[in-house]
Design a protein around this motif. Structure first.
Motif, mmCIF file in Angstrom:
data_model
loop_
_atom_site.group_PDB
_atom_site.id
_atom_site.type_symbol
_atom_site.label_atom_id
_atom_site.label_comp_id
_atom_site.label_asym_id
_atom_site.label_seq_id
_atom_site.Cartn_x
_atom_site.Cartn_y
_atom_site.Cartn_z
ATOM 1 N N ILE A 110 0.845 -1.199 0.000
ATOM 2 C CA ILE A 110 0.000 0.000 0.000
ATOM 3 C C ILE A 110 0.879 1.247 0.000
ATOM 4 N N LYS A 114 0.910 4.292 -2.763
ATOM 5 C CA LYS A 114 0.763 5.687 -2.311
ATOM 6 C C LYS A 114 1.867 6.570 -2.880
ATOM 7 N N GLN A 344 -4.801 6.004 0.441
ATOM 8 C CA GLN A 344 -3.806 4.932 0.601
ATOM 9 C C GLN A 344 -2.941 5.166 1.843
ATOM 10 N N ARG A 348 -2.560 2.542 4.795
ATOM 11 C CA ARG A 348 -1.242 2.054 5.204
ATOM 12 C C ARG A 348 -0.950 2.383 6.652
#
Length: 367
Positions: A110, A114, A344, A348
């Motif tokens: 993730i 991002k 994101q 995360r």
């Protein structure tokens, strides 16, 4: 033998003051030993030792304690020993390092998505390459393979040990100083403690971040084979490793100022009344929820940090610094670009810190 006046001071019954006896149980190598002699006939005995003087009464040959005259000297506990603070610091470092490594590895794909979304430059009349994070994730899998999702993981795992350990330990240290006698840290001082933890981690965070993002944005189809972490470090040099450290601080300090007080608040709200230790589920949930506002609100600083630290591709203009980067993003892409990868980032950071704080607290309990 004591005088009647001394016996009166010790609280002996009037009828027994004439037969009062003092037995000393002081021994050089046995400070806790108190010798007692039972005098038959209802006599009162004072047993004296390093541990204190005790008033005893004998009845029917049985010795029973009646009253403590001098309080016992309590020896320092293990936690008060001179080396305990050093051991505590080592414990927090190990706990923070293990927790940070597990948390970072669990959500690393993730993080890569991002970073790639944040680094993509667009203009008012151009379409973004990826419309959302899921499309970016599938594109990496299709074009580069699953291993590309973990590109840059090594410096992340290595660097997260000192980074998370220092962050968590510094926050705990500051909270222990600011804690009042009733064991409560006022909210303003919780915020200050979190900011202190965030500032202390920068010395480790910035080198980790710049090496990681430079590896994450390399696409084999466009840029060729990605360099090794050592090659990136050599190319940057010591000064280059701290490029963008001011905007890194502007991201991490507010994050910690929001995160740690929120985590402490949620632990209290989610705890069961009367419970001494929170369950692992509660710890994880508190850590996860605390990460949502903290991660999203500092996304603009994260976008600027990524853009400043990543090496521009051919045809892309290099940013002169964080302020120049901010101005160009607003002028060319609009304010919405400052929140690229925000969703994101929450996906995360929230579970990462949920795992990190869960493991951190469980390790501290077990050590």
């Amino acid at each position: 033998m004591l005088t009647r006046r001394q016996a009166k001071l010790f609280g002996a019954p009037k009828r027994d003051r004439a037969s009062l006896s003092v037995v000393c149980g002081v021994r050089e190598n046995a400070p806790k030993i108190i010798n007692r002699r039972a005098l038959i006939g209802g006599s009162t005995v004072i047993a004296v030792g390093i541990g204190g003087a005790q008033l005893l009464q004998v009845g029917s040959g049985m010795l029973s304690q009646k009253k403590t005259v001098v309080p016992q000297v309590v020896e320092p506990t293990e936690s008060e020993a001179p080396g305990s603070k050093i051991l505590d610091a080592i414990q927090h470092f190990v706990a923070g390092g293990v927790a940070g490594s597990l948390g970072a590895t669990a959500v690393y794909p993730i993080d890569l998505v991002k970073t790639r979304m944040q680094n993509e430059r667009t203009s008012a009349d151009s379409e973004p390459r990826f419309k959302n994070g899921w499309e970016c994730f599938l594109g990496v899998l299709r074009e580069e393979g699953p291993l590309a999702l973990y590109q840059g993981l090594v410096p992340q795992v290595v660097g997260v040990w000192p980074e998370k350990a220092v962050k968590l330990a510094a926050n705990d240290f500051a909270r222990s100083i600011f804690m009042n006698p009733s064991g409560v840290v006022p909210l303003p001082l919780q915020i200050l403690s979190g900011g202190f933890g965030g500032m202390c981690q920068i010395v480790f965070t910035n080198p980790l971040e710049i090496v990681k993002v430079r590896l994450q944005v390399v696409e084999a189809a466009r840029d060729g084979k990605p360099p090794s972490p050592i090659e990136v470090v050599k190319n940057l040099g010591l000064e280059g490793l701290y490029k963008g450290w001011t905007v890194c601080a502007a991201r991490d300090v507010p994050f910690s100022m929001i995160y740690f007080p929120t985590f402490a608040l949620l632990k209290g709200l989610l705890s069961t009344p009367g419970a001494t230790d929170l369950s692992p589920t509660t710890l994880f949930l508190a850590g996860l929820l605390a990460g949502v506002p903290a991660a999203y609100l500092v996304t603009p600083m994260d976008v600027i940090k990524t853009r400043v630290q990543v090496e521009p591709r051919k045809g892309e203009e290099a940013y002169a610094g964080p302020i120049d980067c901010l101005q160009k993003i607003l002028a060319n892409e609009g304010p919405g670009a400052l929140f690229k990868g925000g969703f994101q980032r929450v996906l995360r950071s929230a579970p990462q810190f949920g795992v990190t704080l869960l493991v951190y607290e469980l390790i501290n309990r077990s050590l």
